[in-house]
Write a protein that holds these residues in place. Structure first.
Motif, short mmCIF file in Angstrom:
data_model
loop_
_atom_site.label_atom_id
_atom_site.label_comp_id
_atom_site.label_asym_id
_atom_site.label_seq_id
_atom_site.Cartn_x
_atom_site.Cartn_y
_atom_site.Cartn_z
N ALA A 106 3.60 -0.84 3.90
CA ALA A 106 3.17 0.53 3.59
C ALA A 106 4.21 1.52 4.06
O ALA A 106 5.09 1.19 4.86
CB ALA A 106 1.83 0.82 4.27
N LYS A 107 4.10 2.75 3.55
CA LYS A 107 5.02 3.80 4.00
C LYS A 107 4.66 4.25 5.42
O LYS A 107 5.51 4.71 6.16
CB LYS A 107 4.99 4.98 3.02
CG LYS A 107 5.78 4.67 1.74
CD LYS A 107 5.96 5.90 0.88
CE LYS A 107 4.84 5.96 -0.13
NZ LYS A 107 5.09 7.00 -1.16
N SER A 108 3.37 4.12 5.77
CA SER A 108 2.95 4.40 7.15
C SER A 108 1.57 3.80 7.37
O SER A 108 0.84 3.51 6.42
CB SER A 108 2.93 5.90 7.43
OG SER A 108 2.02 6.55 6.55
N ALA A 127 10.64 5.56 2.06
CA ALA A 127 10.22 5.89 0.69
C ALA A 127 11.12 5.21 -0.35
O ALA A 127 10.63 4.74 -1.38
CB ALA A 127 10.22 7.41 0.51
N ALA A 128 12.43 5.13 -0.05
CA ALA A 128 13.35 4.54 -1.03
C ALA A 128 13.09 3.05 -1.21
O ALA A 128 13.05 2.53 -2.33
CB ALA A 128 14.79 4.78 -0.57
N THR A 129 12.89 2.36 -0.09
CA THR A 129 12.59 0.92 -0.16
C THR A 129 11.27 0.70 -0.88
O THR A 129 11.14 -0.22 -1.70
CB THR A 129 12.54 0.33 1.27
OG1 THR A 129 13.75 0.65 1.94
CG2 THR A 129 12.33 -1.17 1.25
N HIS A 130 10.30 1.57 -0.55
CA HIS A 130 8.99 1.47 -1.18
C HIS A 130 9.14 1.59 -2.71
O HIS A 130 8.57 0.80 -3.47
CB HIS A 130 8.06 2.54 -0.62
CG HIS A 130 6.62 2.35 -0.96
ND1 HIS A 130 6.03 2.90 -2.07
CD2 HIS A 130 5.64 1.64 -0.33
CE1 HIS A 130 4.75 2.55 -2.09
NE2 HIS A 130 4.48 1.79 -1.06
N ALA A 185 0.84 -1.20 0.00
CA ALA A 185 0.00 0.00 0.00
C ALA A 185 0.88 1.25 0.00
O ALA A 185 2.11 1.16 -0.08
CB ALA A 185 -0.93 -0.02 1.20
N GLY A 186 0.24 2.42 0.09
CA GLY A 186 0.97 3.68 0.10
C GLY A 186 1.16 4.19 1.52
O GLY A 186 1.72 3.52 2.37
N GLU A 187 0.68 5.40 1.77
CA GLU A 187 0.82 6.02 3.09
C GLU A 187 -0.46 5.89 3.90
O GLU A 187 -1.55 5.82 3.34
CB GLU A 187 1.04 7.54 2.92
CG GLU A 187 2.45 7.95 2.69
CD GLU A 187 2.56 9.47 2.48
OE1 GLU A 187 3.55 9.88 1.91
OE2 GLU A 187 1.62 10.20 2.87
N ASN A 188 -0.32 5.92 5.23
CA ASN A 188 -1.46 6.06 6.14
C ASN A 188 -2.51 4.98 5.90
O ASN A 188 -3.70 5.26 5.88
CB ASN A 188 -2.07 7.47 5.96
CG ASN A 188 -2.99 7.85 7.10
OD1 ASN A 188 -2.79 7.41 8.24
ND2 ASN A 188 -3.99 8.65 6.81
N PHE A 189 -2.04 3.75 5.75
CA PHE A 189 -2.97 2.65 5.47
C PHE A 189 -3.82 2.36 6.71
O PHE A 189 -3.32 2.31 7.83
CB PHE A 189 -2.19 1.39 5.07
CG PHE A 189 -3.06 0.25 4.65
CD1 PHE A 189 -3.53 0.15 3.35
CD2 PHE A 189 -3.45 -0.73 5.56
CE1 PHE A 189 -4.35 -0.89 2.95
CE2 PHE A 189 -4.26 -1.78 5.18
CZ PHE A 189 -4.72 -1.86 3.87
N GLY A 190 -5.13 2.15 6.48
CA GLY A 190 -6.02 1.76 7.58
C GLY A 190 -6.56 2.91 8.40
O GLY A 190 -6.99 2.71 9.54
N CYS A 191 -6.55 4.13 7.83
CA CYS A 191 -7.04 5.27 8.61
C CYS A 191 -8.55 5.17 8.81
O CYS A 191 -9.24 4.50 8.05
CB CYS A 191 -6.66 6.58 7.94
SG CYS A 191 -7.32 6.80 6.29
#
Lengths: 465, 208
Positions: B104-106, B127-130, B77-83
Motif C-alpha cells: 500500500a501507499k501507506s 506513489a511512482a512504484t505504486h 491497496a491504496g492509501e491508509n490501509f487498515g484504518c
C-alpha cells in the motif's frame, strides 16, 4: 534542551532503544470484553505470567446489551465471550468492573472517572479510542491483542517512536461549536491520515477554553485523524477534574502530584516535526456526509461533487461514498431525513454531552418516524443524569434511555441501526456497515443529534435552538 | 510463526481503494456469528459485505471473487490501509484467507503493528512504484509478483519494479521468523529499573 509535552512523558518511560523503536514502560493496562481473550490465550501458549496485576483494570462494555434490565446473558450471541472474559480476569486477580457494578461503563469513560489515568502516565488498552484520555495529559493509546499479551507479560511495549505534531486552534469558538466539531474540522481539513505516525498535541486558546470532557472528545478522535496518540497539556481544569476520584492520590500526595504535573507542558521553544493550525472562528457545527471521518462539512455546506476531488483515488472514494450514503452531490446536507438518533459512545456520552443534548430536547418531541436513544457513557453518568432529571427530559421527548455500553457505536452488541437506515450519531466512525450491516452514519455533536432527532432530519442546531 | 520468510511469490490482488477500514476487513455482524469459531474461520468473514450481497450470494465483480485473482497471496491497496479499530482480527482474517503481504501507499499505525506481530508483511511503496505496479497489473493474465523481504525489492515476472519500505524491527521479525517476546525477556531488568526510577520520582504512577 526544550522538550515537548510528549517527550517529557515518553522519554523517562523508555527502558531501551532498538533502531527506531523504544521499549516503553506502561503504567496502566486496561482490558475489555472484545479483544482480551486472544491475549490471555497468547499468555497461556507462551507460559507467561502477568508482570503486575495491580496496574490492570478490566471493564465489560463492548459486546453487551444496553436495554434496561440487561445482564451478561441478554445478548446470547456474545454471552459466552463475556462469561469467558469475566472468568479469566477473575481467576487472574485483575480488578473487574462488570455489569451491575455502579462504576460500570465504557472503558475510556470509566478509566477517567476512576482517576485510573493521571497526567504523565502511559496507558494502553485493546481499543483504538484509548487516546481519549490523552485529554488528562497522559500518553494513552490503543493496541492489538498480541500487544495486550506483551503488555501484560512485561508491562512494556516496543513502539516506533512517533513524530510530534502540534495542532493549534486559536480564537473564540461559536457557543454551538464543541470538541467534536473541532476534531471533525481538523480531520476534514488535514485528512484522516494527517496524523499518522504522530503523537498529536492540541494547543491554543480555543483548546484551553474547552472543558476536560470536550478535550476527551477531541483526543478521542485522534485515531480518526490517523494518530494513535493525542494529548493536551494538563491544567487546573484537569487537576480539579481529578481531585477526589477513587484512584487519584489524596491529600499531600495529590498536592505533590499537581506540582509535578504543572511541568507537563511543551516548552516554549520546543520543536515539533509538524505544525497545523486552524482559526477557531472558521469552525461551524460539523456533520459527516460520507464513509470516512474526513468526509465532514459545515452544517450549512453542500455534499461535495466528486469532480472537485483532489485526485482520482479520492474521486472514486467519494463516488462510492455517495452511492453508499444515498446522497446527491451538490445538495445541501441540511434537511436530509434520518431514521435513528444515537447519543452515546466513548466520544460523546459524558455528563456534559447529555446536558447539552437535553437542553435542545427539553419540551420538544422526537419526530414520529425516528428511533432516538441515549446510551450514557457510564453507569455513573447515567445516575448523575437521572439525579438532574435529564432522563425525564429525554424520555418525555420520546428518547429511549439505556444502560451504559458501547452500543450503536460499533454494533458489537445487539443494537444495530438497520439496513439502509440513516443515523445521526454522536459516535466516532461513519465507515460502511459500522453501525450494523447497511447502516448510514452521520457523525455530529450531541446537541446536533438532539436537533436532528426532533426535526427528523439533519438540522443546524444554531438556528434550531 | 517460527519459520523464516524471505520471499513471497504469487498473484497480486488489486483492491485499489484508499482508507480500507477494519470494519470493511472484518465487519461486526458476520464476525459475531462465528464468535468462538476461532481464527481459522475468519476467512469466511473477510471483506464480507463486499464479497456477498444481502442475500449471501457472491458478488462476482468484487476483486476477491474474480477467478484470475483467486488464491493470490499479495493484496495491493491504496492509501491508509487498515484504518480504524485496533482489532487484530483484521490481520488474522487476511492471513486466514491466504494473504501473506499487503502492498500500500501507506498503512494505519495499529494495523501495521498488528501485521508485523503476525508476520503479515505491510510493504509501503511510494506513489511512482505504486503506479508502476498498477500499470503491470493491467495485463489480461495477472502477472506473477515476487517480493524479496531481504533486499526489500518487488519484481513482476522477474522484472524489477521498485523497492518497498518497512519498519526495521518489524521486518526483521518476519524474515527471521521470531517475535519480540523473546527479545523483551532479555530486558526485564531494564524495565524494572525504569519503573523504579519513575516511581521514586512520581509515586502516583504506581499507586492504585
Amino acid at each position: 534542551m526544550p522538550r515537548t509535552l510528549f517527550e517529557k512523558i515518553w522519554q523517562p518511560h523508555t527502558a531501551r532503544t532498538y533502531g527506531t523503536r523504544d521499549l516503553l514502560t506502561l503504567d496502566r493496562v486496561f482490558l475489555h470484553d472484545m479483544t482480551s481473550l486472544p491475549a490471555f490465550e497468547t499468555l497461556r501458549e507462551r507460559n507467561l505470567a502477568m508482570a503486575d496485576v495491580g496496574r490492570t483494570l478490566a471493564v465489560i462494555d463492548h459486546t453487551v446489551a444496553t436495554a434496561p434490565g440487561r445482564t451478561e446473558e441478554t445478548y446470547p450471541v456474545m454471552a459466552p465471550t463475556v462469561r469467558a472474559f469475566r472468568r479469566e480476569v477473575t481467576e487472574r486477580g485483575i480488578p473487574l468492573i462488570g455489569l451491575g457494578d455502579p462504576a460500570q461503563g465504557i472503558v475510556h469513560v470509566v478509566a477517567a472517572e476512576q482517576g485510573a489515568v493521571l497526567p504523565g502516565m502511559t496507558a494502553v488498552c485493546g481499543d483504538s479510542h484509548t487516546c481519549t484520555n490523552g485529554a488528562l495529559g497522559a500518553i494513552a493509546f490503543g493496541i492489538g491483542s498480541t500487544e495486550i499479551a506483551h503488555a501484560l507479560a512485561y508491562q512494556a511495549l516496543w513502539l516506533p517512536r512517533p513524530k510530534s505534531l502540534r495542532v493549534t486552534v486559536n480564537g473564540v469558538l461559536d457557543p454551538w461549536v464543541s470538541g467534536k466539531d473541532i476534531a471533525l474540522a481538523i480531520i476534514s481539513r488535514f485528512s484522516t491520515d494527517g496524523g499518522t505516525g504522530c503523537a498529536v498535541e492540541y494547543a491554543g486558546s480555543a483548546i484551553r477554553s474547552l472543558s476536560v470532557e470536550e478535550r476527551m472528545t477531541l483526543c478521542n478522535l485522534s485515531i480518526e485523524f490517523g494518530a494513535r496518540i493525542g494529548l493536551v497539556a494538563p491544567d487546573d481544569a484537569v487537576f480539579s477534574y481529578l481531585e477526589g476520584r477513587p484512584r487519584t492520590p489524596k491529600g499531600a500526595a495529590f498536592d505533590a502530584a499537581v506540582s509535578a504535573w504543572r511541568d507537563l507542558a511543551s516548552d516554549d521553544d520546543a520543536p515539533f516535526d509538524k505544525e497545523y493550525a486552524i482559526d477557531a472562528r472558521s469552525i461551524a457545527p460539523m456533520v459527516s456526509w460520507g464513509t470516512s471521518p474526513e468526509d465532514a462539512i459545515s452544517i450549512d455546506g453542500a455534499v461535495p461533487d466528486p469532480g472537485t476531488a483532489r485526485d482520482r483515488s479520492q474521486r472514486s472514494r467519494w463516488e462510492r461514498a455517495l452511492v453508499y450514503a444515498n446522497l446527491e452531490a451538490g445538495k445541501p446536507i441540511l434537511g436530509t431525513p434520518i431514521d435513528v438518533a444515537f447519543i452515546g459512545s466513548c466520544t460523546n456520552a459524558r455528563l456534559s454531552d447529555l446536558r447539552a443534548a437535553a437542553r435542545v430536547v427539553d419540551g420538544r418531541k422526537v419526530a414520529p418516524a425516528v428511533r432516538a436513544l441515549v446510551v450514557p457513557g457510564s453507569s455513573g453518568v447515567k445516575r448523575q443524569a437521572e439525579a438532574e432529571g435529564l432522563d425525564r427530559i429525554f424520555r418525555k421527548a420520546g428518547f429511549e434511555w439505556h444502560e451504559s455500553a458501547c452500543s450503536l457505536c460499533a454494533a458489537l452488541g445487539p443494537d444495530v441501526v438497520g439496513r439502509g437506515k440513516r443515523c445521526a450519531s454522536s459516535s466516532n466512525r461513519n465507515f460502511e456497515n459500522r453501525q450494523g450491516p447497511g447502516s448510514i452514519t452521520h457523525l455530529m455533536s450531541p446537541p446536533m443529534v438532539a436537533a436532528a432527532a426532533v426535526n427528523g432530519a439533519i438540522t443546524d442546531v444554531r438556528t434550531f435552538a | 510463526m517460527t519459520s523464516k520468510l524471505t520471499s513471497i511469490e504469487g498473484v497480486a490482488v488489486p483492491l485499489l481503494w484508499d482508507n480500507v477500514d477494519t470494519d470493511a476487513l472484518v465487519p461486526a455482524a458476520p464476525h459475531k456469528r462465528i464468535n468462538g469459531g476461532g481464527r481459522d474461520r475468519l476467512r469466511e468473514v473477510l471483506f464480507h459485505e463486499f464479497r456477498f450481497d444481502a442475500a449471501g450470494q457472491l458478488k462476482p465483480e468484487f476483486v476477491l471473487n474474480v477467478p484470475q485473482f483467486a488464491g493470490g497471496p499479495i493484496l495491493l491497496a491504496g492509501e491508509n490501509f487498515g484504518c480504524g479499530s485496533s482489532r487484530e482480527v483484521a490481520v488474522w482474517a487476511l492471513l486466514d484467507y491466504g494473504f501473506r503481504a499487503v502492498i500500500a501507499k501507506s498503512f494505519a499505525e495499529i494495523f501495521e503493528q498488528n501485521a508485523y506481530k503476525n508476520h503479515l508483511l505491510p510493504a509501503t511503496v511510494d506513489a511512482a512504484t505504486h503506479a508502476r505496479i498498477v500499470g503491470e497489473l493491467r495485463r489480461p493474465r495477472p502477472p506473477q509478483m515476487s517480493i524479496d523481504l531481504v533486499a526489500r525489492h518487488i519484481a513482476i515476472d522477474d522484472q524489477a519494479i521498485g523497492s518497498f519500505s518497512a519498519d526495521e524491527m518489524g521486518l526483521e521479525m518476519i524474515v527471521q521468523g521470531v517475535d519480540e517476546f523473546a527479545l523483551t525477556a532479555q530486558y526485564v531488568p531494564d524495565i524494572a529499573a525504569t519503573q523504579r526510577r519513575l516511581t521514586e520520582a512520581c509515586p502516583w504512577l504506581a499507586d492504585r
